[in-house]
Design a protein around this motif. Structure first.
Motif, PDB file in Angstrom:
ATOM      1  N   GLU A   1       0.852  -1.182   0.000  1.00 34.76           N
ATOM      2  CA  GLU A   1       0.000   0.000   0.000  1.00 34.76           C
ATOM      3  C   GLU A   1       0.893   1.240   0.000  1.00 34.76           C
ATOM      4  O   GLU A   1       2.053   1.171   0.434  1.00 34.76           O
ATOM      5  CB  GLU A   1      -0.889   0.020   1.254  1.00 34.76           C
ATOM      6  CG  GLU A   1      -1.854  -1.141   1.383  1.00 34.76           C
ATOM      7  CD  GLU A   1      -3.166  -0.890   0.661  1.00 34.76           C
ATOM      8  OE1 GLU A   1      -3.334   0.231   0.123  1.00 34.76           O
ATOM      9  OE2 GLU A   1      -4.007  -1.802   0.652  1.00 34.76           O
ATOM     10  N   PRO A   2       0.399   2.372  -0.484  1.00 34.39           N
ATOM     11  CA  PRO A   2       1.211   3.591  -0.432  1.00 34.39           C
ATOM     12  C   PRO A   2       1.662   3.904   0.989  1.00 34.39           C
ATOM     13  O   PRO A   2       0.892   3.758   1.943  1.00 34.39           O
ATOM     14  CB  PRO A   2       0.264   4.670  -0.966  1.00 34.39           C
ATOM     15  CG  PRO A   2      -0.670   3.925  -1.869  1.00 34.39           C
ATOM     16  CD  PRO A   2      -0.882   2.593  -1.194  1.00 34.39           C
ATOM     17  N   ASP A   3       2.907   4.299   1.122  1.00 40.47           N
ATOM     18  CA  ASP A   3       3.462   4.778   2.383  1.00 40.47           C
ATOM     19  C   ASP A   3       3.340   6.292   2.364  1.00 40.47           C
ATOM     20  O   ASP A   3       4.175   6.990   1.797  1.00 40.47           O
ATOM     21  CB  ASP A   3       4.927   4.338   2.497  1.00 40.47           C
ATOM     22  CG  ASP A   3       5.589   4.829   3.783  1.00 40.47           C
ATOM     23  OD1 ASP A   3       4.868   5.371   4.635  1.00 40.47           O
ATOM     24  OD2 ASP A   3       6.810   4.681   3.917  1.00 40.47           O
TER      25      ASP A   3
ATOM     26  N   HIS B   1      12.006   1.680  -1.348  1.00 41.18           N
ATOM     27  CA  HIS B   1      12.374   0.670  -0.354  1.00 41.18           C
ATOM     28  C   HIS B   1      11.288  -0.390  -0.193  1.00 41.18           C
ATOM     29  O   HIS B   1      11.584  -1.537   0.150  1.00 41.18           O
ATOM     30  CB  HIS B   1      12.697   1.324   0.990  1.00 41.18           C
ATOM     31  CG  HIS B   1      11.501   1.855   1.729  1.00 41.18           C
ATOM     32  ND1 HIS B   1      10.703   1.063   2.530  1.00 41.18           N
ATOM     33  CD2 HIS B   1      10.968   3.093   1.788  1.00 41.18           C
ATOM     34  CE1 HIS B   1       9.748   1.805   3.053  1.00 41.18           C
ATOM     35  NE2 HIS B   1       9.873   3.032   2.614  1.00 41.18           N
ATOM     36  N   GLN B   2      10.009  -0.007  -0.443  1.00 41.23           N
ATOM     37  CA  GLN B   2       8.939  -0.992  -0.357  1.00 41.23           C
ATOM     38  C   GLN B   2       9.075  -2.033  -1.468  1.00 41.23           C
ATOM     39  O   GLN B   2       8.865  -3.225  -1.241  1.00 41.23           O
ATOM     40  CB  GLN B   2       7.576  -0.307  -0.456  1.00 41.23           C
ATOM     41  CG  GLN B   2       7.239   0.591   0.708  1.00 41.23           C
ATOM     42  CD  GLN B   2       5.912   1.308   0.497  1.00 41.23           C
ATOM     43  OE1 GLN B   2       5.862   2.396  -0.082  1.00 41.23           O
ATOM     44  NE2 GLN B   2       4.835   0.694   0.933  1.00 41.23           N
TER      45      GLN B   2
ATOM     46  N   MET C   1       3.334   4.723  -7.390  1.00 41.41           N
ATOM     47  CA  MET C   1       4.745   4.409  -7.223  1.00 41.41           C
ATOM     48  C   MET C   1       5.599   5.598  -7.655  1.00 41.41           C
ATOM     49  O   MET C   1       5.314   6.230  -8.678  1.00 41.41           O
ATOM     50  CB  MET C   1       5.131   3.181  -8.058  1.00 41.41           C
ATOM     51  CG  MET C   1       4.663   1.855  -7.477  1.00 41.41           C
ATOM     52  SD  MET C   1       5.307   0.428  -8.390  1.00 41.41           S
ATOM     53  CE  MET C   1       4.283   0.503  -9.872  1.00 41.41           C
ATOM     54  N   THR C   2       6.642   5.889  -6.885  1.00 39.79           N
ATOM     55  CA  THR C   2       7.608   6.875  -7.349  1.00 39.79           C
ATOM     56  C   THR C   2       8.311   6.312  -8.584  1.00 39.79           C
ATOM     57  O   THR C   2       8.248   5.106  -8.856  1.00 39.79           O
ATOM     58  CB  THR C   2       8.648   7.179  -6.261  1.00 39.79           C
ATOM     59  OG1 THR C   2       9.381   5.975  -5.977  1.00 39.79           O
ATOM     60  CG2 THR C   2       7.980   7.679  -4.980  1.00 39.79           C
TER      61      THR C   2
ATOM     62  N   LEU D   1      10.477  -2.118  -9.804  1.00 39.66           N
ATOM     63  CA  LEU D   1       9.513  -3.191 -10.045  1.00 39.66           C
ATOM     64  C   LEU D   1       9.728  -3.845 -11.413  1.00 39.66           C
ATOM     65  O   LEU D   1       9.399  -5.017 -11.614  1.00 39.66           O
ATOM     66  CB  LEU D   1       8.089  -2.651  -9.943  1.00 39.66           C
ATOM     67  CG  LEU D   1       6.976  -3.704 -10.010  1.00 39.66           C
ATOM     68  CD1 LEU D   1       7.050  -4.657  -8.820  1.00 39.66           C
ATOM     69  CD2 LEU D   1       5.604  -3.044 -10.076  1.00 39.66           C
ATOM     70  N   LEU D   2      10.291  -3.081 -12.339  1.00 41.15           N
ATOM     71  CA  LEU D   2      10.524  -3.635 -13.676  1.00 41.15           C
ATOM     72  C   LEU D   2      11.420  -4.879 -13.641  1.00 41.15           C
ATOM     73  O   LEU D   2      11.296  -5.747 -14.506  1.00 41.15           O
ATOM     74  CB  LEU D   2      11.167  -2.580 -14.579  1.00 41.15           C
ATOM     75  CG  LEU D   2      10.220  -1.547 -15.187  1.00 41.15           C
ATOM     76  CD1 LEU D   2      11.005  -0.476 -15.915  1.00 41.15           C
ATOM     77  CD2 LEU D   2       9.234  -2.215 -16.125  1.00 41.15           C
TER      78      LEU D   2
END
Length: 328
Positions: A83-85, A92-93, A121-122, A129-130
């Motif tokens: 989930e968004p922080d 880091h997530q 996502m930033t 993630l890629l």
């Protein structure tokens, strides 16, 4: 919850996933794209159950085994949620998730990753993630949930199967809520905000939505008849009630729906009202405003929503909006 029930609201998506399960050809990554309340998370959880359940009938999970129950309760060791922080999903997530990728499943080789609000996502998180999407592991499924597909990296979209969730029909959902004992006025308002039954019932539980509706009516009345009171109401009542970012966004959406009803009043579309039971107030205010001013008001609210998303102070956003609405 069954695939048949899910298919009533999302026939295309449910059929696609059922066929993939039946053929053993699930994609390694999916993007579930659709408005809030269209059942993306429910679909993701049901897909996870079908993926893990060893006792499923065809593609239908049994719902009673250890795997299904742990997924239902959110404590399955091989089903991971991000989930968004704060306002975004940080690098880091995703790096933590990548570390999990390298481990064998706690109880099997299977893993499912569900990323909520994946569009938040930033850039660095999305690029991280890629790595997973470019080098998918066997028996691993990523499900990215988004309401803003256009904000996601093209490289992520190209490496995922995008499934678009259709919006639910508002009146049908409102009738469903009425059958649960919710008043017509609240049901219509909820159906304009969400088509998630769980989310709607959460709003009703502590009468938050009823109080929110009353505040909208009060504020709109004061704008017309007691303009000197408006900023005080914002400070003393509006901001304490809409006390976090999701609620502040909902508050602006409620105001936008009121202005839409004003426009409907002016063009003779009363059957489409969200604020049922407020026909007299809507007629009175619609007579005092031109269509041009109503449209300007809607534009001002949309701009306020954009400023709120940009982390402008909620108090500043609301005060500026009220002044613009007073100016017409």
């Amino acid at each position: 919850m069954t695939w048949e029930n899910l298919a009533k609201n999302q026939p295309f998506v449910a059929t696609m996933l059922k066929n993939s399960l039946a053929k053993g050809r699930l994609a390694h990554a999916y993007i579930f794209d659709g408005n809030r309340g269209t059942g993306k998370k429910r679909m993701a959880l049901h897909l996870a159950k079908s993926f893990f359940c060893a006792q499923r009938a065809g593609v239908e999970p049994c719902q009673t085994c250890k795997e299904c129950k742990r997924i239902e309760h959110g404590n399955h060791p091989d089903v991971h949620f991000i989930e968004p922080d704060g306002q975004s999903i940080k690098k880091h997530q995703v790096e933590h998730l990548q570390k999990e990728f390298s481990y064998r499943g706690m109880e099997s080789a299977k893993k499912v990753y569900i990323v909520n609000h994946a569009d938040k996502m930033t850039t660095s998180a999305a690029n991280s993630l890629l790595k997973f999407l470019e080098e998918p592991l066997a028996d691993t499924v990523a499900i990215l949930l988004t309401e803003q597909l256009q904000n996601m990296l093209p490289t992520i979209k190209s490496r995922s199967q995008v499934l678009s969730f259709a919006p639910l029909e508002v009146q049908a959902f409102a009738k469903l809520l009425e059958e649960e004992g919710i008043s017509e006025s609240i049901s219509n308002l909820l159906a304009s905000l969400t088509t998630s039954f769980e989310e709607a019932m959460a709003f009703v539980a502590d009468e938050w939505i009823a109080q929110a509706r009353s505040l909208v009516l009060q504020l709109m009345e004061e704008l017309q008849s007691r303009p000197n009171q408006v900023l005080l109401t914002v400070q003393d009542q509006w901001l304490p009630h809409f006390d976090d970012r999701p609620k502040q966004e909902l508050g602006l959406e409620l105001l936008l729906l009121w202005f839409r009803d004003l426009l409907y009043t002016q063009v003779g579309k009363e059957e489409a009202f969200t604020y049922v039971g407020e026909e007299e107030a809507l007629s009175r205010q619609a007579l005092a405003l031109s269509q041009h001013k109503v449209r300007k008001g809607m534009t001002a609210i949309i701009e306020a929503k954009r400023h709120l998303s940009a982390n402008v102070s909620p108090q500043l956003v609301m005060e500026k909006l009220m002044l613009r609405l007073q100016e017409g």
